[in-house]
Design an enzyme around this catalytic site. Structure first.
Site, PDB file in Angstrom:
ATOM      1  N   GLU A   1       7.603   9.249-102.595  1.00  0.00           N
ATOM      2  CA  GLU A   1       6.687  10.167-101.898  1.00  0.00           C
ATOM      3  C   GLU A   1       7.256  11.575-101.793  1.00  0.00           C
ATOM      4  OE1 GLU A   1       5.542   8.470 -98.138  1.00  0.00           O
ATOM      5  OE2 GLU A   1       4.001   7.244 -99.085  1.00  0.00           O
TER       6      GLU A   1
ATOM      7  N   GLU B   1       1.866   1.466-102.393  1.00  0.00           N
ATOM      8  CA  GLU B   1       2.107   1.069-100.996  1.00  0.00           C
ATOM      9  C   GLU B   1       0.794   1.073-100.234  1.00  0.00           C
ATOM     10  OE1 GLU B   1       4.762   3.422 -98.631  1.00  0.00           O
ATOM     11  OE2 GLU B   1       6.133   3.745-100.295  1.00  0.00           O
TER      12      GLU B   1
HETATM   13  C1  GLA Z   1       5.690   5.804 -96.684  1.00  0.00           C
HETATM   14  C2  GLA Z   1       7.025   5.548 -97.348  1.00  0.00           C
HETATM   15  C3  GLA Z   1       7.603   4.216 -97.035  1.00  0.00           C
HETATM   16  C4  GLA Z   1       7.372   3.874 -95.604  1.00  0.00           C
HETATM   17  C5  GLA Z   1       5.899   3.898 -95.317  1.00  0.00           C
HETATM   18  C6  GLA Z   1       5.548   3.473 -93.921  1.00  0.00           C
HETATM   19  O1  GLA Z   1       4.610   5.505 -97.424  1.00  0.00           O
HETATM   20  O2  GLA Z   1       6.977   5.719 -98.737  1.00  0.00           O
HETATM   21  O3  GLA Z   1       8.978   4.260 -97.335  1.00  0.00           O
HETATM   22  O4  GLA Z   1       8.037   4.800 -94.806  1.00  0.00           O
HETATM   23  O5  GLA Z   1       5.461   5.209 -95.470  1.00  0.00           O
HETATM   24  O6  GLA Z   1       4.152   3.515 -93.726  1.00  0.00           O
END
Ligand code: GLA
Length: 674
Positions: A152, A311
Site C-alpha cells: 500500500e 486484501e
Molecule cells: C492495510 C494494510 C494491512 C493492514 C490492513 C488493516 O490494508 O495493507 O497491512 O494494516 O490495512 O485493515
C-alpha cells in the site's frame, strides 16, 4: 501487455500470512487449516525486514526459507513481498534524514511502518538492496508465483515535506518544465501575490503559509508525490525483473473511499497484475455500492483484464472510530461481489488474527476464537465457492457506459479557495454511479483521453480540471454520435488549474450549447426547487446563472435567485447528444434523470432484477457468467438464458429463471451460441 501471468489455478484464495509473528509450532496448524479452507496463495514477508536483515548488509533468511518450504510442501503458492514498507529501527538510527516530515514540519519517528521519506536516497538504496537480495535468492523458488512490491504505497507517507523532498520536487519540476523557470512561473501564475521565482532553489513544498498557497504549486506537488512513490515501485520492479524475468509483479492499490494520494492511471500500466485492497466503511449503509464502484474502477485500471483483491476483511477492522463486524452472509457476498467485478483472486488481511501489535483487534480468516467460529465456517465455505467458480477466471466485464475519473481533477476541485468547499469529487461520482448500480447497468471508468468507441454513454459527474486533449476527446465522442452527460463545475480549468475564459463550463460550453456567466453555489443544507423533472425535485450544492446557446432546457430552477434559469439541459452536438447537469439533483431525481439519459442512449441493464438484487456479468470466450447478489430480504426470481447451469451449487437451472434467496449469491453460466 505481458506474458508474466499468475500461475495459480482458478480463483486464487488466501490472505496476508505473517508466521514470523508466531512460534513455529503454530505453522503446521496454519498450513493444515489453510488446506482445509482451500487456500491456494498467501502473501508473505510483507513486514519482515527487521528479521531478515538484523543489521545493514547481514541477512538471515533461514526463517523465510522454512516458511516457503512449508507452503510449497502443502501446495500453497507464495506471493512474496519485498518488506520495504517497514524499514527496521537500525536503518533510521543510521539514517535519521530518511524520516519523513509532515506538513506541519514535525519529523516523525520510527516505531510503526512507512516512516520513511519517499525521496530519501538512503531509503531507496536500502530498499533496492533488500529487494535485490530477496529477488535473487528466491527467483527460482517453486512456491513463489508473484512479487508483492512493498505494501500500500503512500498509505501513511504519501507526502513528505522535508528538505530532501524539496530538492527532489525541484528535480521533478525541472524535468516537467524542461529546465525553463519562466515556463513554471507562467504555469503557476506566480505574478500573483509576488510569487515569481528567480531561482529553482527558491521553490519549496507547499508548506503551511500565512494565506492560501498557490493552487498550481499544490497541484504539481500532488503529482510529484504520486510520482516519487511510483519511481520507488518501478525501481523495485526492475530489480525483481532482473532476478526473475518471468515472475509477475504487483503492488496493492487502495482504490477505496478517501484515499486520493496516488494517480493510479499512471501506476497501473507499470504492473504485471493490478491488485487492490478494499475495506468497508462502518458508516456506509450501502457498502455493496462502494465495493462495486471500487471493483469497476480497479478493473478499468487493469485495462479490462482481471485483477486480484489483495486484501479485505472477514469482519471488523481496527482503524475506524467504531469497527463494525459483518452481518450474516456479508463476508460471502462481499468476496463474490469482487469476483463479479473481475477479481481473479480473493485475499484477506490476514490469515491468523494477531495476539499482539497494533492490529490485534483486526479480524482475520482464523479468528481469535479459533475454528469454532462463524468467521471460520464462512471462510471454509467461501473456499468451496471459489473452487466452483474456477472457470470464471480470465473472463472480462462488458460495459456500454463509461464514467470519467481523473486524479488531477479530484485534487484540483478540492483545493482551498474554490467557489464551494462542498464539492467532493468522490461523492459526486458515487451519486451518479448509484442509480446505475441500482438499475444493473455495467460501468467502466475511463481517463478523459481514453478510447471511448466501446461506449454509448459517457458520464463526467465531476471534471473540474481537464486538458484540451481530454476535453476534445469527450466532446468529440458526442459529436460522433455518443451521449455525453457532464456534471456542474466541469471543464472549468486547464491542466494548470487556469480558468478557461469566456464563460462556464469552459471546455464543454460549446458541446453543451450553454453559457454561464456567474456561479451561485448553495450553502450547506440549502436546496433549490427544480421544475421540469420529478414532482418535488430539488437541487443541492450548486446552481449557476446559465443561458442557452443552442441547448434545450430540461429543468429550470423554480425557487431562489435563479428562478426560471435552466438547471439541466440537452444539446444536439454533431450527431450525438450532450447533457449538462448544473446542480446536484436529489437522489431520486438524479436517478430518474440518469434513467432517461441512458434510455435515450440505448443502454440496457445487464438483466432486469427485483430491487436490491445486483446483477453483474463476466464474459468468457463461450459463455457469460451472471452473478446475482441479493442484498434485499425477499426471494428474487431472475430470468436466465436457456441451457444455463448454476456454478455454486453445480446444478442445472429448471425453466428459465433462478431463485436467489435473501442475502444469497447465485452464479449462472449461460452458454453463448456461436
Ligand atoms: C492495510 C494494510 C494491512 C493492514 C490492513 C488493516 O490494508 O495493507 O497491512 O494494516 O490495512 O485493515
Amino acid at each position: 501487455m505481458t506474458a508474466r501471468e499468475l500461475k495459480v489455478p482458478g480463483i486464487a484464495y488466501g490472505g496476508d500470512y505473517n508466521p514470523e509473528q508466531w512460534p513455529e509450532e503454530v505453522w503446521a496448524e496454519d498450513v493444515r487449516l489453510m488446506r482445509e479452507a482451500g487456500v491456494t496463495m498467501v502473501s508473505v514477508n510483507i513486514f519482515a525486514w527487521a528479521l531478515l536483515e538484523p543489521k545493514e548488509g547481514a541477512y538471515d533468511f533461514s526463517r523465510l526459507d522454512r516458511i516457503l518450504a512449508l507452503l510449497h510442501e502443502n501446495g500453497i503458492a507464495a506471493d512474496l513481498a519485498t518488506p520495504t514498507a517497514a524499514p527496521p529501527a537500525w536503518f533510521f538510527r543510521a539514517h535519521p534524514d530518511a524520516l519523513p516530515v509532515d506538513r506541519d514540519g514535525r519529523t516523525l519517528s520510527y516505531g510503526s511502518r512507512q516512516t520513511f521519506c519517499p525521496s530519501s536516497p538512503a531509503y531507496r538504496e536500502a530498499a533496492l538492496r533488500i529487494a535485490r537480495v530477496l529477488g535473487e535468492r528466491y527467483a527460482d523458488h517453486p512456491a513463489v508465483v508473484m512479487w508483492h512490491i512493498h505494501n500500500e504505497y503512500g498509505c501513511h507517507n504519501a507526502e513528505c515535506y522535508c528538505d530532501t523532498s524539496a530538492a527532489a520536487f525541484r528535480v521533478w519540476l525541472r524535468q516537467k518544465y524542461d529546465d525553463d523557470l519562466a515556463a513554471l512561473n507562467h504555469a503557476w501564475g506566480t505574478t500573483f501575490w509576488s510569487q515569481w521565482y528567480y531561482d529553482w532553489d527558491e521553490i519549496i513544498p507547499p508548506r503551511p503559509t500565512g494565506a492560501v498557497p498557490n493552487p498550481t504549486h499544490q497541484l504539481d506537488w500532488r503529482r510529484f508525490c504520486s510520482d516519487a512513490l511510483l519511481s520507488l515501485c518501478k525501481a523495485e520492479r526492475e530489480v525483481l525483473r532482473e532476478a526473475a524475468p518471468s515472475t509477475p509483479a504487483t503492488t496493492n492499490f487502495m482504490v477505496m473511499y478517501n484515499f486520493d494520494k496516488l494517480d493510479y492511471w499512471r501506476w497501473a500500466p507499470e504492473l504485471d497484475i493490478v491488485s487492490n485492497d478494499h475495506y468497508l466503511q462502518s458508516t456506509d449503509p450501502e457498502s455493496q455500492i462502494d465495493i462495486a464502484l471500487s471493483g469497476d474502477l480497479v478493473r478499468s485500471l487493469a485495462g479490462g483484464r482481471p485483477w486480484l483483491l489483495m486484501e479485505h476483511s472477514t469482519g471488523a477492522v481496527n482503524w475506524q472510530p467504531v469497527n463494525r463486524a459483518k452481518t450474516a452472509g456479508e463476508l460471502r457476498r462481499n468476496a463474490l461481489a469482487h469476483v463479479a467485478r473481475g477479481a481473479d483472486g480473493i485475499a484477506y488481511f490476514q490469515w491468523r488474527a494477531a495476539k499482539a501489535g497494533a492490529e490485534q483487534w483486526h479480524s482475520a480468516m482464523l479468528p481469535h476464537a479459533g475454528t469454532d467460529s462463524q468467521i471460520w465456517r464462512d471462510v471454509v465455505r467461501l473456499g468451496a465457492d471459489l473452487r466452483s467458480l474456477a472457470e470464471v477466471r480470465g473472463s472480462a466485464g462488458v460495459a456500454e457506459v463509461a464514467i470519467v475519473w481523473d486524479w488531477s481533477a479530484w485534487w484540483a476541485v478540492e483545493l482551498p479557495s474554490q467557489p464551494s468547499g462542498e464539492v467532493r469529487f468522490q461523492d459526486l461520482v458515487r451519486a451518479w454511479y448509484e442509480p446505475l448500480w441500482r438499475s444493473g447497468v455495467a460501468v467502466d471508468f475511463v481517463r478523459p483521453d481514453a478510447d471511448l468507441s466501446p461506449y454509448k454513454l459517457v458520464l463526467a459527474p465531476s471534471l473540474y480540471l481537464v486538458d484540451d486533449e481530454g476535453a476534445a476527446n469527450l466532446t468529440g465522442f458526442a459529436e460522433a454520435g455518443g451521449t455525453l452527460a457532464v456534471g456542474f463545475h466541469s471543464g472549468a480549468v486547464d491542466e494548470n488549474g487556469h480558468v478557461r475564459l469566456g464563460g462556464y463550463p469552459g471546455a464543454f460550453r460549446e458541446a453543451l450549447g450553454v453559457r454561464t456567466d456567474e456561479l451561485f453555489p448553495l450553502l450547506p443544507g440549502e436546496s433549490v426547487d427544480l421544475a421540469g423533472l420529478d414532482e418535488g425535485a430539488a437541487g443541492e450544492v450548486w446552481s449557476e446563472r446559465m443561458a442557452l446557446a443552442g441547448a434545450e432546457p430540461i429543468a429550470t430552477y423554480a425557487s431562489g435567485p435563479l428562478h426560471g434559469v435552466p438547471a439541466v439541459t440537452r444539446h444536439t452536438h454533431g450527431s450525438g447528444t450532450a447533457w449538462y447537469v448544473a446542480t446536484r439533483p436529489d437522489p431520486t431525481t438524479l436517478a430518474s434523470l440518469l434513467d432517461r439519459i441512458r434510455d435515450e442512449a440505448g443502454v440496457k441493464p445487464v438483466r432486469e432484477t427485483p430491487e436490491g438484487v445486483e446483477a453483474v456479468l463476466r464474459r468468457g470466450p463461450d459463455a457469460d457468467f451472471l452473478f446475482l447478489i441479493n442484498h434485499g430480504d425477499q426471494v428474487a426470481e431472475v430470468e436466465v438464458s436457456g441451457a444455463a447451469t448454476e456454478l455454486l451449487t453445480g446444478g442445472g437451472v429448471e425453466g428459465r429463471a433462478v431463485r436467489v434467496a435473501p442475502g444469497d449469491v447465485v452464479v449462472v453460466r449461460e452458454p453463448r451460441d456461436g
